[in-house]
Design a protein around this motif. Structure first.
Motif, short mmCIF file in Angstrom:
data_model
loop_
_atom_site.label_atom_id
_atom_site.label_comp_id
_atom_site.label_asym_id
_atom_site.label_seq_id
_atom_site.Cartn_x
_atom_site.Cartn_y
_atom_site.Cartn_z
N GLN A 62 0.83 -1.21 0.00
CA GLN A 62 0.00 0.00 0.00
C GLN A 62 0.87 1.26 0.00
O GLN A 62 0.49 2.29 0.53
CB GLN A 62 -0.95 0.01 1.21
N THR A 64 3.60 3.55 -2.71
CA THR A 64 4.12 3.72 -4.06
C THR A 64 5.58 4.13 -4.08
O THR A 64 6.18 4.20 -5.16
CB THR A 64 3.31 4.81 -4.80
N GLN A 119 -3.85 11.77 -7.10
CA GLN A 119 -4.38 10.75 -8.02
C GLN A 119 -3.32 9.71 -8.35
O GLN A 119 -3.67 8.56 -8.67
CB GLN A 119 -4.88 11.42 -9.30
N GLN A 121 -1.35 8.58 -6.20
CA GLN A 121 -1.21 7.84 -4.94
C GLN A 121 0.17 8.01 -4.31
O GLN A 121 0.80 7.04 -3.89
CB GLN A 121 -1.52 6.36 -5.17
N ASP A 123 2.89 8.78 -1.49
CA ASP A 123 2.88 8.43 -0.07
C ASP A 123 2.86 9.67 0.82
O ASP A 123 2.37 9.63 1.95
CB ASP A 123 4.10 7.57 0.27
N THR A 144 -3.20 13.47 3.08
CA THR A 144 -1.86 12.99 2.72
C THR A 144 -0.84 13.52 3.71
O THR A 144 -0.84 14.72 4.02
CB THR A 144 -1.50 13.47 1.30
#
Length: 341
Positions: A62, A64, A119, A121, A123, A144
């Motif tokens: 989970q 990127t 969008q 993703q 971290d 975020t």
């Protein structure tokens, strides 16, 4: 075309199972693999040109391994570019990719940039500005993890790092006073950035702490560039009781001070000591003699921002926002000497 090497190929080359290769190349915590086996696996992967599938890794963890970097105009100005370098180096060291978007000081562009990064993703995110100021963190980043770089957040309780403007100015003033100067001029800019007030305050407090008189006639304002510094220093030198030293708001104004001194037949530092602020490349070390100045810690602020963000990402508990003042070290060159009179 040759087929891409697979994890199975690495396992065969290293003489281990595919699971062991996966543990090592994906840095799985708690995996009991001997150091020599780890070295053998990494060597086999390098020989075969194998790269882990980052998409598959992201689905599993989970994460990127990507950090968004939103700047106003840092990328288009060499002055503060070391912030990007510091952030990149810290991210690369931790195995993260830095995705940077330059918004050109457009609020609409900033919101679009934040939306695009979310969008993808990311971290975490860093919101950075070219100079010390107040900044609005895009609301798109509300969910975020984020850190503000070279600015103070106006609408968000998040960690941020800014230069210790007052500390650097105090160090510069200490150098001038230690050289024996009692009449020290200060040329500053006309606008009201945060740095101006903090540096001016430190100038005045340094005079008070050393029992030196505060003379309003020794403070001049003008544009924060070489032309403004030239005009401001000329006014000081042409006054009834000119200073023996000048502390300039930035190195560009100090460059103008050199020109003003030369026009009045004064040598630096024999007749006039000059100090600046920023340690701006192509100015402070290119002037003759080299300019003594306080260095803006751009690189170290960039590193701090990424490391603080990564600490937030790795913590299992909420971390209290930090407000960090990064020291502005004094860079001694040859523009300060004891006064002749």
């Amino acid at each position: 075309m040759a087929a891409k090497p697979r994890i199975k190929d690495v396992a065969e080359r290293a003489g281990v199972s595919a699971a062991t290769v996966s543990f090592v190349l994906n840095d799985v915590e708690g995996a009991r693999v001997a150091p020599e086996t780890r070295d053998r696996i990494r060597a086999a992967a390098k020989e075969l040109g194998y790269r882990p599938n980052t998409v598959a890794r992201g689905l599993r963890t989970q994460r990127t391994q990507m950090i968004g970097f939103i700047s106003d105009e840092i990328a288009t100005t060499p002055f503060a570019g070391q912030m990007i370098q510091g952030a990149h180096d810290a991210a690369h060291k931790a195995g993260y990719l830095l995705l940077m978007i330059n918004t050109g000081q457009s609020a609409d562009e900033q919101h679009l940039a934040a939306q695009a990064l979310v969008q993808r993703q990311i971290d975490g995110a860093i919101v950075a500005t070219m100079y010390h100021q107040m900044v609005e963190v895009p609301t798109e980043l509300a969910s975020t993890p984020r850190v503000v770089l070279d600015a103070k957040p106006q609408n968000d309780a998040v960690s941020y790092v800014v230069p210790d403007e007052a500390g650097g100015a105090t160090a510069v003033m200490g150098e001038l006073i230690a050289a024996g100067h009692h009449r020290i001029g200060h040329v500053t800019e006309r606008n009201e950035p945060i740095a101006k007030g903090l540096r001016l305050q430190a100038y005045r407090e340094s005079l008070r702490k050393n029992a030196l008189p505060e003379d309003p006639a020794l403070i001049e304002e003008d544009e924060a560039n070489a032309h403004g510094g030239y005009r401001a220093v000329l006014r000081l030198l042409d006054s009834a009781d000119p200073p023996t030293a000048v502390f300039c708001y930035n190195d560009r104004m100090a460059m103008g001070a050199y020109r003003a001194a030369a026009e009045r037949g004064l040598k630096i530092p024999e007749d006039l000591s000059v100090a600046g602020y920023d340690n701006q490349q192509l100015i402070s070390d290119a002037l003759s003699p080299g300019l003594t100045t306080a260095a803006l810690p751009h690189y170290h602020m960039g590193v701090w921002a990424v490391e603080t963000l990564l600490a937030t990402l790795s913590s299992t508990k909420p971390i209290e926002p930090q407000a960090h003042l990064m020291p502005c070290p004094l860079v001694r060159r040859h523009s300060i000497a004891p006064p002749r009179r």
